[in-house]
Scaffold this motif. Structure first.
Motif, short mmCIF file in Angstrom:
data_model
loop_
_atom_site.label_atom_id
_atom_site.label_comp_id
_atom_site.label_asym_id
_atom_site.label_seq_id
_atom_site.Cartn_x
_atom_site.Cartn_y
_atom_site.Cartn_z
N VAL A 1 43.91 19.63 61.34
CA VAL A 1 43.74 19.10 60.01
C VAL A 1 43.86 17.39 60.25
CG1 VAL A 1 44.82 18.92 57.64
CG2 VAL A 1 44.42 21.13 58.82
N GLY A 2 44.84 17.05 60.76
CA GLY A 2 45.13 15.72 60.96
C GLY A 2 44.13 14.88 61.68
N GLU A 3 43.35 15.66 62.61
CA GLU A 3 42.03 15.02 63.24
C GLU A 3 40.59 14.95 62.29
OE1 GLU A 3 41.96 16.92 66.96
OE2 GLU A 3 43.56 15.89 67.92
N GLY A 4 40.74 15.83 61.07
CA GLY A 4 39.57 15.87 60.28
C GLY A 4 38.63 17.00 60.85
N ASN A 5 39.18 17.98 61.61
CA ASN A 5 38.37 18.92 62.19
C ASN A 5 38.50 20.24 61.05
OD1 ASN A 5 37.06 17.86 64.16
ND2 ASN A 5 38.97 18.07 65.32
N ALA A 6 39.39 20.00 60.15
CA ALA A 6 39.48 21.42 59.00
C ALA A 6 40.12 20.76 57.63
CB ALA A 6 40.44 22.38 59.47
N ASN A 7 39.77 21.31 56.66
CA ASN A 7 40.05 20.83 55.31
C ASN A 7 41.14 21.99 54.85
OD1 ASN A 7 40.66 20.39 52.61
ND2 ASN A 7 38.44 19.51 52.35
N PRO A 8 42.31 21.61 54.66
CA PRO A 8 43.42 22.47 54.15
C PRO A 8 42.78 23.55 53.13
CG PRO A 8 44.55 20.56 54.76
CD PRO A 8 42.94 20.23 54.68
N ALA A 9 41.97 22.79 52.28
CA ALA A 9 41.39 23.61 51.12
C ALA A 9 40.78 24.96 51.45
CB ALA A 9 40.61 22.76 50.29
N ASN A 10 39.89 24.70 52.55
CA ASN A 10 39.14 26.01 53.00
C ASN A 10 39.61 26.35 54.32
OD1 ASN A 10 37.74 24.10 54.43
ND2 ASN A 10 35.99 23.84 52.90
N PHE A 11 40.58 26.03 54.97
CA PHE A 11 41.00 26.28 56.38
C PHE A 11 41.74 27.61 56.29
CE2 PHE A 11 43.86 24.73 60.20
CZ PHE A 11 43.00 25.44 60.98
N ASN A 12 40.64 28.80 56.31
CA ASN A 12 40.98 29.98 56.25
C ASN A 12 40.85 30.86 57.40
OD1 ASN A 12 41.84 29.57 53.61
ND2 ASN A 12 39.64 30.22 52.96
N GLY A 13 41.48 32.05 57.58
CA GLY A 13 41.24 32.69 58.99
C GLY A 13 41.88 33.97 58.71
N SER A 14 42.28 34.63 59.92
CA SER A 14 43.00 35.88 60.13
C SER A 14 44.34 35.75 59.59
CB SER A 14 42.93 36.36 61.70
OG SER A 14 44.01 35.63 62.39
N TRP A 15 45.13 36.84 59.55
CA TRP A 15 46.62 36.76 59.26
C TRP A 15 47.37 36.04 60.26
CZ3 TRP A 15 50.15 38.41 63.09
CH2 TRP A 15 49.46 39.10 64.14
N ALA A 16 46.85 36.03 61.52
CA ALA A 16 47.73 35.27 62.58
C ALA A 16 47.48 33.71 62.73
CB ALA A 16 47.59 35.91 63.88
N GLY A 17 46.40 33.21 61.80
CA GLY A 17 46.02 31.97 61.99
C GLY A 17 44.82 31.67 62.76
N ALA A 18 44.12 32.86 63.32
CA ALA A 18 42.57 32.63 64.00
C ALA A 18 41.56 32.25 63.11
CB ALA A 18 42.37 33.77 64.79
N PHE A 19 40.73 31.29 63.40
CA PHE A 19 39.81 30.88 62.36
C PHE A 19 38.37 30.53 63.23
CE2 PHE A 19 41.45 27.26 64.55
CZ PHE A 19 40.54 26.25 64.37
N GLY A 20 37.49 30.60 62.08
CA GLY A 20 36.10 30.24 62.60
C GLY A 20 35.27 31.62 63.10
N ASN A 21 34.07 31.23 63.46
CA ASN A 21 32.94 32.14 63.82
C ASN A 21 33.50 33.07 65.00
OD1 ASN A 21 29.93 31.92 63.08
ND2 ASN A 21 30.93 29.86 62.92
N THR A 22 34.28 32.46 65.96
CA THR A 22 34.69 33.45 66.85
C THR A 22 36.35 33.53 67.12
OG1 THR A 22 34.33 31.57 68.43
CG2 THR A 22 32.66 33.28 68.46
N GLN A 23 36.99 33.19 65.88
CA GLN A 23 38.40 33.37 65.76
C GLN A 23 39.34 32.69 66.82
OE1 GLN A 23 39.72 35.37 62.72
NE2 GLN A 23 38.04 33.89 62.18
N PHE A 24 39.00 31.46 67.02
CA PHE A 24 40.03 30.59 67.79
C PHE A 24 41.40 30.60 67.20
CE2 PHE A 24 37.82 28.15 70.99
CZ PHE A 24 36.82 29.19 71.64
N MET A 25 42.45 30.52 68.02
CA MET A 25 43.77 30.34 67.66
C MET A 25 43.88 28.92 67.61
SD MET A 25 45.53 32.66 66.77
CE MET A 25 47.19 32.18 66.70
N PRO A 26 44.62 27.94 66.85
CA PRO A 26 44.61 26.57 66.70
C PRO A 26 44.82 25.87 67.93
CG PRO A 26 45.75 27.40 64.80
CD PRO A 26 45.41 28.34 65.68
N SER A 27 45.95 26.46 68.93
CA SER A 27 46.12 25.75 70.34
C SER A 27 44.98 26.04 71.24
CB SER A 27 47.41 26.48 70.74
OG SER A 27 47.17 27.52 70.98
#
Length: 398
Positions: free
Chosen positions: A164-190
């Motif tokens: 979020v701090g780097e501007g690669n996601a907006n908290p308003a629509n930064f959505n994903g799985s229950w565990a925090g995986a997100f995007g087309n192929t569900q990457f974990m943030p790290s």
């Protein structure tokens, strides 16, 4: 890349625990502490404060953590829902549309485009379902509560804040799985921070809005996980009669000549030949389908550490390349259902007066399972809550 649990024994132990875990009484102070840590990791103070100001505890993520389908669903149900004709057709359409970028990713990282496409299909149904849970809320809830792996989620929360701090996601629509995986192929943030790539060359790494970036990032993940270009993930085999299957397992890899010497053949009877070392995978025990799997299967496994998941990806990738389904039947007299079959179960339950707790979407939530159990009980079937062929047949006949 979705959350991968602790070893199977520990997972089984934790799954036996009650899912009603008390939230820490100091949730808000816990979140405030996380925001301070994020600032210490370089996230601008205003960004950290704005992103965490309204976070609330979500108990649903704790229940989800303890009921992951890869470990709680029979393998024949799991594969039936993930590797169905509908997903194969959608996948071939997606490959036709995005084939150029799949080829670019394959040329750059050496990973089969069909495998990358299969991960895309299983993780988000080719971009149709990214998950609807706010990533920061989910991770904060898992950190500031009695989750199974709070330190793991702690690292992921800080990584998400950095994104979020780097501007690669907006908290308003930064959505994903229950565990925090997100995007087309569900990457974990790290994982995103380590391995996401800018395949389309627009100057940003974006696995949410850029399909090329998501496909390239997934190929890079598998490449970094040890993918060997040109090596098959594996294939279905015919096990020789009387073979002591308990003496072999996936991690004990040997040359194909060694397996051939024991009497193994391809499922169609053709002799084994080729390079590489393979281990024996019996996902449903000695009476079910058997596979010889290579290091490339291990690379897929690393994406989400469950053999059922890796096998689903592998089989779907084969189907996307025009291969047929597996030959050996699963050892059950009540097969699993495709998503079309699951949707029909939901439609028929509604027609029978049941409340399935949501829309007809092939997702078998708690209310749908309760409805199935009640119907089974009334129909003289064992009340398992499982959507199977016997349930569908009974619903059709009533």
């Amino acid at each position: 890349m979705r959350f991968s649990p602790a070893p199977a024994l520990a997972a089984a132990f934790f799954l036996a625990l009650t899912v009603t875990q008390p939230v820490r009484a100091d949730f808000h102070s816990c979140v405030a502490g996380l925001a301070t840590e994020a600032e210490a990791h370089g996230v601008p103070a205003q960004v950290a404060e704005a992103a965490t100001a309204n976070l609330t505890f979500n108990p649903d993520v704790l229940q989800a953590e303890r009921s992951q389908p890869e470990f709680t669903t029979p393998i024949w149900d799991y594969i039936a829902a993930l590797v169905d004709d509908e997903r194969v057709a959608d996948g071939r359409a997606a490959i036709a549309k995005w084939g150029h970028w799949l080829n670019v990713a394959e040329q750059r990282y050496g990973v089969s485009g069909s495998v990358v496409a299969a991960i895309w299909g299983v993780e988000s149904n080719f971009g149709q379902n990214f998950g609807n849970k706010p990533v920061l809320q989910s991770l904060a809830s898992l950190v500031c509560s009695n989750s199974i792996r709070p330190s793991y989620y702690h690292r992921e929360f800080l990584a998400a804040m950095q994104i979020v701090g780097e501007g690669n996601a907006n908290p308003a629509n930064f959505n994903g799985s229950w565990a925090g995986a997100f995007g087309n192929t569900q990457f974990m943030p790290s994982t995103f921070l380590r391995l996401a790539v800018d395949l389309d060359g627009d100057g940003r790494r974006d696995v949410i809005n850029s399909v090329p970036d998501a496909l390239g990032s997934t190929a890079n993940y598998l490449h970094r996980s040890g993918w060997i270009p040109g090596l098959p993930w594996g294939f279905e085999v015919k096990v020789p009669p009387g073979y002591p299957a308990r003496d072999s397992w996936r991690a004990s890899k040997q040359p194909l000549a060694a397996w051939a010497g024991r009497g193994f053949t391809h499922i169609n009877g053709a002799p084994l030949s080729g390079e590489g070392a393979y281990g024996l995978l019996l996902p449903a025990g000695p009476r079910g389908p058997a596979f010889l799997v290579s290091r490339n299967f291990n690379a897929i496994f690393s994406y989400n550490a469950a053999e059922s998941y890796a096998l689903a990806i592998a089989l779907l990738s084969d189907r996307l390349r025009g291969h047929g389904p597996i030959v050996t039947p699963w050892p059950t007299d009540d097969p699993g259902l495709s998503r079309a079959g699951r949707r029909e179960v939901q439609r028929l339950l509604i027609q029978h007066g049941y409340d399935i707790g949501g829309k007809i979407d092939a997702v078998l939530g708690h209310k749908t399972q309760e409805a199935i159990s009640d119907f089974q009980r009334r129909s003289g079937l064992k009340p398992t809550g499982r959507a199977s062929q016997s349930v569908l047949t009974a619903l059709r006949s009533h």
